[in-house]
Design an enzyme around this catalytic site. Structure first.
Site, PDB file in Angstrom:
ATOM      1  N   ASP A 253     -10.900   3.299   4.774  1.00 29.63           N
ATOM      2  CA  ASP A 253     -11.251   1.889   4.591  1.00 29.63           C
ATOM      3  C   ASP A 253     -12.774   1.707   4.564  1.00 29.63           C
ATOM      4  O   ASP A 253     -13.264   0.616   4.273  1.00 29.63           O
ATOM      5  CB  ASP A 253     -10.657   1.034   5.728  1.00 29.63           C
ATOM      6  CG  ASP A 253      -9.529   0.140   5.243  1.00 29.63           C
ATOM      7  OD1 ASP A 253      -9.323   0.063   4.020  1.00 29.63           O
ATOM      8  OD2 ASP A 253      -8.852  -0.475   6.089  1.00 29.63           O
TER       9      ASP A 253
ATOM     10  N   GLN B  24      -4.754  -1.511   9.875  1.00 34.08           N
ATOM     11  CA  GLN B  24      -4.675  -2.786   9.158  1.00 34.08           C
ATOM     12  C   GLN B  24      -5.211  -3.918  10.043  1.00 34.08           C
ATOM     13  O   GLN B  24      -4.812  -4.065  11.193  1.00 34.08           O
ATOM     14  CB  GLN B  24      -3.204  -3.045   8.768  1.00 34.08           C
ATOM     15  CG  GLN B  24      -2.981  -4.285   7.936  1.00 34.08           C
ATOM     16  CD  GLN B  24      -3.524  -4.160   6.510  1.00 34.08           C
ATOM     17  OE1 GLN B  24      -3.465  -3.102   5.898  1.00 34.08           O
ATOM     18  NE2 GLN B  24      -4.064  -5.249   5.994  1.00 34.08           N
TER      19      GLN B  24
ATOM     20  N   LYS C 194       0.843  -1.212   0.000  1.00 37.92           N
ATOM     21  CA  LYS C 194       0.000   0.000   0.000  1.00 37.92           C
ATOM     22  C   LYS C 194       0.875   1.258   0.000  1.00 37.92           C
ATOM     23  O   LYS C 194       0.592   2.216  -0.725  1.00 37.92           O
ATOM     24  CB  LYS C 194      -0.937  -0.005   1.217  1.00 37.92           C
ATOM     25  CG  LYS C 194      -2.091  -0.989   1.062  1.00 37.92           C
ATOM     26  CD  LYS C 194      -2.908  -1.183   2.333  1.00 37.92           C
ATOM     27  CE  LYS C 194      -3.923  -2.302   2.138  1.00 37.92           C
ATOM     28  NZ  LYS C 194      -4.684  -2.635   3.354  1.00 37.92           N
TER      29      LYS C 194
END
Ligand code: NDP
Length: 275
Positions: free
Chosen positions: A114, A91, A47
């Protein structure tokens, strides 16, 4: 035919890069990683690399496995109020002693790139999405790129996680498919999948979907990631299913799109933050 992710991801990243150039500053993306999950380490690295390619300033914030829930909430708070951070993600998975739900709810929705804050998930279900979780957004991009018509089609999603299955079902429904969501308690999974003109599988079990479970000519999107004898494979028995349906490969499918769509959300957060 293969529904490859690469050309779609490249197109999205190019658009993000152009959007960043128009903005005139580098959006800030922070990625919080907690503990030693080996897959997370790889995902975060990729990422940050992709972010740089798109002109986004990606930064990892690492906490050790021993960090407490309060340590993480404190870091989330710092990122919430840091004006150089336009969007950030935590994450997943988190170590078992940390309540992921509580952490996700503590992220400011306007920085939740997200799309996993209940407010953002709620807006998606209500048909007015702001930040869409990157993996199901990537699946929609893939379907659009390969001209898979959605309206009026029978779509079946296997898996009902908040991160993939549920938002996937909402997106397909918003796009006027007739949607079924299957899960571990579904009786006779094949009975459902065989009807699917669009089949999205997000479970995490290699070869769960075999050739006899797939309708001729269907579009099959394999979200699953499994490690079998050191190799990455999806949830679909790819070699056989590809003979009768269009299938996205693993690797080389949805994974690339997840990263690209995250960047799309970061650009959106930066644009919103500016106005
Ligand atoms: P979860 O483990 O959170 O969810 C798995 C889902 O599969 C659950 O809803 C579960 O049902 C369902 N399930 C389990 N067994 C069966 C079965 N035999 N038949 C039907 N349904 C079943 O996983 P995620 O949604 O987070 O991820 C799914 C997969 O996608 C994983 O392999 C993950 O690695 C991958 N992934 C890939 C990404 C990418 O970028 N390509 C991004 C995110 C995830 P129940 O709810 O009843 O337990």
């Amino acid at each position: 035919m293969m529904l490859k992710g690469k050309p779609v991801a490249e197109k999205i990243l190019k658009e993000v890069k152009e959007g960043v150039e128009k903005l005139g500053f580098a959006p800030g993306l922070a990625i919080v990683r907690v503990g030693e999950d080996p897959a997370s380490k790889v995902y975060v690295g990729s990422k940050i690399r992709r972010a740089a390619e798109a002109g986004i300033k990606g930064e990892e914030h690492y906490l050790p496995e021993t960090a407490t829930e309060d340590d993480l909430l404190e870091l989330v708070h710092k990122l919430n109020i840091d004006s150089s951070v336009h969007g950030f993600i935590v994450q997943l998975p988190l170590p078992a002693h940390i309540n992921a739900e509580k952490v996700l709810e503590s992220i400011y929705p306007e920085k939740d790139v997200d799309g996993l804050h209940p407010q953002n998930l709620g807006k998606l279900v209500a048909g007015a999405p702001v930040f869409i979780p990157a993996t199901p957004m990537g699946v929609m991009e893939l379907l659009s790129y390969y001209n898979v018509e959605i309206m009026g089609k029978n779509a079946v999603v296997v898996g009902r996680s908040n991160m993939v299955g549920k938002p996937m079902g909402a997106l397909l429904l918003n796009a006027n498919a007739t949607v079924e969501i299957c899960h571990s308690r579904t009786r006779d999974l094949a009975e459902h999948t065989k009807r699917a003109e669009i089949l999205v599988v997000a479970v995490g079990k290699a070869k769960l979907i075999t050739e006899d479970m797939v309708r001729e000519g269907a579009a099959v999107i394999d979200v699953g990631i499994n490690r079998v004898e050191g190799k990455l494979v999806g949830d679909v028995d790819f070699e056989k299913v590809k003979e009768k349906a269009r299938v996205s490969p693993v690797p080389g499918g949805v994974g690339l799109l997840t990263v690209a769509c995250l960047m799309k959300n970061v650009l959106k957060a930066a644009e919103k933050g500016k106005s």
